[in-house]
Design an enzyme around this catalytic site. Sequence first.
Site, PDB file in Angstrom:
ATOM      1  N   PRO A  24       0.940  -0.971  -0.299  1.00 32.20           N
ATOM      2  CG  PRO A  24       0.250  -0.916   2.017  1.00 32.20           C
ATOM      3  CD  PRO A  24       0.784  -1.948   0.514  1.00 32.20           C
ATOM      4  CE1 TYR A 183      -0.314   7.595  10.210  1.00 29.51           C
ATOM      5  CE2 TYR A 183       0.800   5.681   8.842  1.00 29.51           C
ATOM      6  CZ  TYR A 183       0.459   7.191   9.292  1.00 29.51           C
ATOM      7  OH  TYR A 183       1.384   7.457   8.347  1.00 29.51           O
ATOM      8  NE  ARG A 231       2.155  -2.991   5.431  1.00 28.86           N
ATOM      9  CZ  ARG A 231       3.241  -2.316   4.635  1.00 28.86           C
ATOM     10  NH1 ARG A 231       3.307  -1.080   4.641  1.00 28.86           N
ATOM     11  NH2 ARG A 231       3.788  -2.883   3.651  1.00 28.86           N
ATOM     12  CG  LEU A 302      15.065  -1.219   2.199  1.00 29.69           C
ATOM     13  CD1 LEU A 302      16.448  -0.770   3.831  1.00 29.69           C
ATOM     14  CD2 LEU A 302      15.669  -0.807   1.083  1.00 29.69           C
ATOM     15  NE  ARG A 325      11.411   2.715   0.172  1.00 28.56           N
ATOM     16  CZ  ARG A 325      12.619   2.741   1.032  1.00 28.56           C
ATOM     17  NH1 ARG A 325      12.763   3.398   1.776  1.00 28.56           N
ATOM     18  NH2 ARG A 325      12.380   1.809   1.879  1.00 28.56           N
TER      19      ARG A 325
HETATM   20  C1  FMN Z   1       4.959   6.066  -1.207  1.00 27.07           C
HETATM   21  C2  FMN Z   1       4.590   5.926   0.096  1.00 27.07           C
HETATM   22  C3  FMN Z   1       3.425   5.503   0.509  1.00 27.07           C
HETATM   23  C4  FMN Z   1       3.182   4.950   1.269  1.00 27.07           C
HETATM   24  N1  FMN Z   1       2.090   4.254   2.061  1.00 27.07           N
HETATM   25  C5  FMN Z   1       1.634   3.405   2.704  1.00 27.07           C
HETATM   26  C6  FMN Z   1       0.721   3.088   3.010  1.00 27.07           C
HETATM   27  O1  FMN Z   1      -0.892   3.342   2.714  1.00 27.07           O
HETATM   28  N2  FMN Z   1       0.206   2.040   3.707  1.00 27.07           N
HETATM   29  C7  FMN Z   1       1.254   1.873   4.632  1.00 27.07           C
HETATM   30  O2  FMN Z   1       1.100   0.839   5.459  1.00 27.07           O
HETATM   31  N3  FMN Z   1       2.852   1.621   4.105  1.00 27.07           N
HETATM   32  C8  FMN Z   1       2.832   2.373   3.377  1.00 27.07           C
HETATM   33  N4  FMN Z   1       4.370   2.701   3.004  1.00 27.07           N
HETATM   34  C9  FMN Z   1       5.481   1.745   3.361  1.00 27.07           C
HETATM   35  C10 FMN Z   1       5.080   0.882   1.797  1.00 27.07           C
HETATM   36  O3  FMN Z   1       4.160  -0.201   2.357  1.00 27.07           O
HETATM   37  C11 FMN Z   1       6.636   0.144   2.478  1.00 27.07           C
HETATM   38  O4  FMN Z   1       6.281  -0.915   3.676  1.00 27.07           O
HETATM   39  C12 FMN Z   1       7.759   0.748   2.765  1.00 27.07           C
HETATM   40  O5  FMN Z   1       8.018   1.442   1.807  1.00 27.07           O
HETATM   41  C13 FMN Z   1       8.950  -0.086   2.850  1.00 27.07           C
HETATM   42  O6  FMN Z   1       9.699  -1.367   1.740  1.00 27.07           O
HETATM   43  P1  FMN Z   1       9.728  -0.749   0.395  1.00 27.07           P
HETATM   44  O7  FMN Z   1      11.056  -1.232   1.274  1.00 27.07           O
HETATM   45  O8  FMN Z   1       9.737  -2.047  -0.485  1.00 27.07           O
HETATM   46  O9  FMN Z   1       9.732   0.747  -0.612  1.00 27.07           O
HETATM   47  C14 FMN Z   1       4.194   3.644   2.110  1.00 27.07           C
HETATM   48  C15 FMN Z   1       5.737   4.115   1.193  1.00 27.07           C
HETATM   49  C16 FMN Z   1       6.416   4.427  -0.309  1.00 27.07           C
HETATM   50  C17 FMN Z   1       7.066   5.090  -0.720  1.00 27.07           C
END
Ligand code: FMN
Length: 374
Positions: A24, A183, A231, A302, A325
Amino acid sequence: MTSQLFTPIALRGLTQPNRIVVAPMCQYSAIDGSATDWHILHLGSLAVAGPGLVMIEATGVEAEGRITPGCLGLYSDANEAALSRAVDACRAYGKAPIGIQLAHAGRKASCHVPWQGGGPLAAGDGAWQTVGPSAVSFDDGWHTPRALDRAGMDHVKAAFLAAAGRAQRLGLDLIEMHSAHGYLMHQFLSPFSNRRTDEYGGSLENRMRFPLEVARALRQTWPEDKPFGVRISASEWMDGGFTIDEAVIYCRALKAIGCDYICVSSGGNAAKARIPFGPNYQVPFAARIRKEAGIATRAVGLIVEPHQAEAILAEGEADMVALARGFLDDPHWVWHAAEALGADAVYPPQYLRCKPATWPGARIARGEPKTKVA
Ligand SMILES: Cc1cc2nc3c(=O)[nH]c(=O)nc-3n(C[C@H](O)[C@H](O)[C@H](O)COP(=O)(O)O)c2cc1C
């Protein structure tokens, strides 16, 4: 050897065609909680790109539960109608199942969008009264929430249930309760934000009571054949906070009420925590919860490379992986992972000609002939 990443997974009546999940991601592009054309572009481009599941961003179950004025909501008929445009577009052109993360930001609501600094809104910017388990702000200069009384908690619970009803009307495949990242549900779990002296504060049993109450009600209202997940932040990375040991107990209780998976994240509730970011930094939490709570886990954080993701599943640390990301950087991550792992991915017919197997000349022209890994 068959790729684990590309092996389907069944959760109740839903079979995800592979174990790659679009995490998300708030887009801060809604108007009064209603999705815009941006959501059609964003979700649509991911829904056609072969993931096992696309998660719609944290979606406020009431207007006051949105992190920012640009956050998506699902608390009005207008919100529902707007989101149906995006969901219908995804369904018309993509095959990916679609889930939604239902959220309430609690004391971290009423903020600017990140590209305007992300801090708390000032009164002149349309700030609103936030709520929380206790009247304790997230950090210096942040809004002090109004501590929820029982009527307020009932109101929040009813908002979650109403949003789940709207998600069902939209035909979504899965709902996830946001209990991470500082949250509202996480605020109840954490001693940093929960200073209550009633049956919702103090011991872990008490701190879990409200999140479990909402989760139980969501599970009961959401169709039995559709998965329900949660989550969590499995660690606050700071002494005195919610711990991985407590997270295991919380996840056991969630499993007992019919929760189907846990998406295992961390942090977000302690402004001064120092998080040791690095590849797989949250994976050990997913592994522990999977083993000790006996529930399916989704690892996130990551995870960037296909072989890295494959190894997490092959080593039994999680049942699914989610990327955030990585998908923004490369919306066709699934296709490239399939290529790297020698698996098949789903392409829409319009894009079939980009499949490398049909395109040898171009690969050589790119100067990067790729070898398939059996
Ligand atoms: C642009 C953006 C928006 C995000 N919005 C949410 C969200 O709506 N809900 C949530 O639980 N985490 C949110 N996250 C966290 C990601 O879901 C994820 O857990 C975090 O970025 C680590 O994963 P990654 O290293 O693959 O980016 C967001 C992250 C990014 C980069």
